[in-house]
Design an enzyme around this catalytic site. Structure first.
Site, PDB file in Angstrom:
ATOM      1  N   SER A   1      44.525  41.033  34.655  1.00  0.00           N
ATOM      2  CA  SER A   1      43.940  40.248  35.648  1.00  0.00           C
ATOM      3  C   SER A   1      44.540  40.626  37.003  1.00  0.00           C
ATOM      4  CB  SER A   1      43.524  38.824  35.279  1.00  0.00           C
ATOM      5  OG  SER A   1      42.627  38.764  34.126  1.00  0.00           O
ATOM      6  N   CYS A  33      36.951  33.752  32.263  1.00  0.00           N
ATOM      7  CA  CYS A  33      37.473  34.085  33.583  1.00  0.00           C
ATOM      8  C   CYS A  33      36.655  35.016  34.387  1.00  0.00           C
ATOM      9  CB  CYS A  33      38.889  34.632  33.382  1.00  0.00           C
ATOM     10  SG  CYS A  33      39.998  34.526  34.738  1.00  0.00           S
ATOM     11  N   LEU A  34      36.882  36.263  34.410  1.00  0.00           N
ATOM     12  CA  LEU A  34      35.946  37.094  35.218  1.00  0.00           C
ATOM     13  C   LEU A  34      34.709  37.233  34.300  1.00  0.00           C
ATOM     14  CD1 LEU A  34      35.514  39.161  37.430  1.00  0.00           C
ATOM     15  CD2 LEU A  34      36.518  41.004  35.802  1.00  0.00           C
ATOM     16  N   ASN A  45      44.229  32.062  35.699  1.00  0.00           N
ATOM     17  CA  ASN A  45      44.592  33.035  36.501  1.00  0.00           C
ATOM     18  C   ASN A  45      43.450  33.867  37.032  1.00  0.00           C
ATOM     19  OD1 ASN A  45      45.554  35.509  37.722  1.00  0.00           O
ATOM     20  ND2 ASN A  45      45.729  36.414  35.849  1.00  0.00           N
ATOM     21  N   HIS A  81      41.517  29.954  30.204  1.00  0.00           N
ATOM     22  CA  HIS A  81      42.075  30.693  29.286  1.00  0.00           C
ATOM     23  C   HIS A  81      42.292  30.121  28.013  1.00  0.00           C
ATOM     24  CE1 HIS A  81      42.552  34.860  31.063  1.00  0.00           C
ATOM     25  NE2 HIS A  81      42.513  34.017  32.076  1.00  0.00           N
ATOM     26  N   GLU A 136      42.818  30.744  25.012  1.00  0.00           N
ATOM     27  CA  GLU A 136      43.612  31.353  24.164  1.00  0.00           C
ATOM     28  C   GLU A 136      45.122  30.870  24.445  1.00  0.00           C
ATOM     29  OE1 GLU A 136      44.195  33.734  27.580  1.00  0.00           O
ATOM     30  OE2 GLU A 136      42.419  32.937  26.411  1.00  0.00           O
ATOM     31  N   GLY A 174      39.678  39.622  33.552  1.00  0.00           N
ATOM     32  CA  GLY A 174      39.935  40.831  34.481  1.00  0.00           C
ATOM     33  C   GLY A 174      40.286  40.756  35.605  1.00  0.00           C
ATOM     34  N   GLY A 179      40.991  34.707  41.273  1.00  0.00           N
ATOM     35  CA  GLY A 179      40.900  34.091  42.630  1.00  0.00           C
ATOM     36  C   GLY A 179      39.679  34.004  43.083  1.00  0.00           C
ATOM     37  N   PHE A 180      38.659  33.909  41.937  1.00  0.00           N
ATOM     38  CA  PHE A 180      37.250  33.725  42.673  1.00  0.00           C
ATOM     39  C   PHE A 180      36.784  32.692  41.648  1.00  0.00           C
ATOM     40  CE2 PHE A 180      38.211  38.076  44.029  1.00  0.00           C
ATOM     41  CZ  PHE A 180      37.440  38.273  45.052  1.00  0.00           C
ATOM     42  N   GLY A 235      40.060  41.161  40.076  1.00  0.00           N
ATOM     43  CA  GLY A 235      39.162  41.374  41.298  1.00  0.00           C
ATOM     44  C   GLY A 235      38.037  40.668  41.316  1.00  0.00           C
ATOM     45  N   GLN A 289      32.387  34.719  35.315  1.00  0.00           N
ATOM     46  CA  GLN A 289      31.711  34.921  36.735  1.00  0.00           C
ATOM     47  C   GLN A 289      30.691  35.917  36.607  1.00  0.00           C
ATOM     48  OE1 GLN A 289      35.312  35.780  38.750  1.00  0.00           O
ATOM     49  NE2 GLN A 289      36.259  34.037  38.507  1.00  0.00           N
TER      50      GLN A 289
END
Length: 362
Positions: free
Chosen positions: A45, A249-250, A291, A333, A335, A221, A293-294, A223, A253
């Site tokens: 990520s 996470c990603l 972790n 996360h 985990e 992941g 950023g979006f 971006g 989203q």
């Protein structure tokens, strides 16, 4: 050897180089974890980013390949206050600097990382360059300004696997869509008694369903999720099958976009092992590892889903559930490596969901 850090806002910081030599560029972000630098460096990520560690002494326990979250470091650079010159751990295979040289990762030490973190908190994430060669401030600042924005890059393509593979485990079939999956996620799922098969990010729904999975996980992941529109399309088609799906996470989203919601870029993101998150359904608060950023825009979510978890620092969406379909997701996360393990209950809930749902596409 001297190294310099140049940021797009004109900031120019001198320090001492360690690791590889040369010049690396990326989005400069900070992580507040006190330990776990190796897991951070190898987390896919972080692709496209230069990481500032706020904890002042890094490298204390060297490195070992067993704790890596992927095949090697995915960060573009590391910014620290002080590098430990004499690491000590019975599990260590060498020093952090040796590890970074092996994988051609550049670092700079001697930086006031807390002052740099304050700057990022005030101005937001900044594009930057670490250089051991070119030292001209004007030249490097100009280059930093010209670096591509994270939102303009599809970084998933840099970290996803090239072909499907069986990871391990036995029992219910779980298909993992690899957007940049962490090793600890796969290890946790296999350890729960799931038969885990990993697919590249661009895999078609038809190929994924050929495995006859009882569930699908869309991984973490790097971006902007909007650049992974192919994964959003895949998620939409898989949800129509009423197959149990979990996003992390990603992946969280991407599922939000798939149900018609929206995402946005946070000012400086959430990165660390100490973020408080409230489970809305139980009222319990968890200290989580994050972790990203979006984030998901809460007021964009349709009535068919509800927010299941919220961040107690800023109120952002940390989880959601679908009211009609077997779909669940979390921004953080579960985990949690490094970090506490009390969020593993989410994986157990997903496993239970997999065991009782039959989808219509098989």
């Amino acid at each position: 050897m001297k190294a310099v850090l140049a940021l797009e806002d004109g900031t120019y910081i001198e320090g001492k180089a360690f690791g590889a030599e040369g010049q690396r560029e990326g989005e400069v972000v900070f992580n507040t974890s006190m330990t776990g630098y190796q897991e951070i460096m190898t987390d896919p990520s972080y692709a496209g980013q230069i990481v500032v560690m706020t904890y002042p002494l890094i490298g204390n326990y060297g490195f070992n390949r067993e704790d890596a979250e992927s095949t090697g470091p995915k960060i573009r650079g590391l910014i620290i206050k002080e590098l430990c010159a004499a690491p000590s751990s019975w599990r260590s295979e060498g020093s952090l600097e040796e590890y970074m040289k092996e994988y051609d990762i550049i670092g700079i030490q001697g930086v006031d990382t807390r002052a740099l973190t304050r700057k990022i908190r005030e101005k937001g994430t900044l594009k930057g360059i670490i250089s051991t060669g070119e030292q001209n401030p004007e030249t490097l600042v100009k280059k930093a300004k010209e670096i591509d924005e994270i939102s303009d890059m599809d970084l998933v393509g840099e970290v996803t696997c090239l072909r499907p593979y069986f990871y391990g485990g036995s029992g219910l079939n779980l298909a993992v869509i690899d957007m940049g999956v962490k090793e600890s996620i796969l290890r946790s799922l296999a350890g729960l008694g799931l038969r885990v098969t990993v697919f590249p990010a661009h895999t078609s729904p038809k190929e994924i369903l050929s495995l006859e999975p009882e569930g699908i996980l869309i991984s973490n992941g790097p971006g902007d999720p909007k650049k992974a529109d192919y994964a959003v399309k895949t998620a939409k088609e898989l949800m129509e099958c009423r197959i149990p799906i979990m996003g992390i996470c990603l992946g969280h989203q991407i599922l939000a976009l798939a149900v018609g919601g929206d995402t946005y870029k946070l000012k400086f993101g959430h990165r660390g092992g100490n973020h408080p998150v409230k489970d809305v359904e139980t009222g319990r608060v968890y200290i989580t590892s994050q972790n990203h950023g979006f984030a998901v825009r809460e007021d964009s979510l349709p009535d068919s889903v509800y927010v299941s978890h919220i961040n107690l620092n800023d109120g952002t969406v940390e989880g959601m559930r679908h009211k009609e379909l077997p779909v669940m997701s979390v921004q953080y996360h579960p985990e949690a490596s490094p970090g506490p393990t009390d969020s593993m209950y989410l994986f157990n809930q997903f496993k239970e969901m997999m065991g009782r749902r039959k989808h219509k596409c098989l």
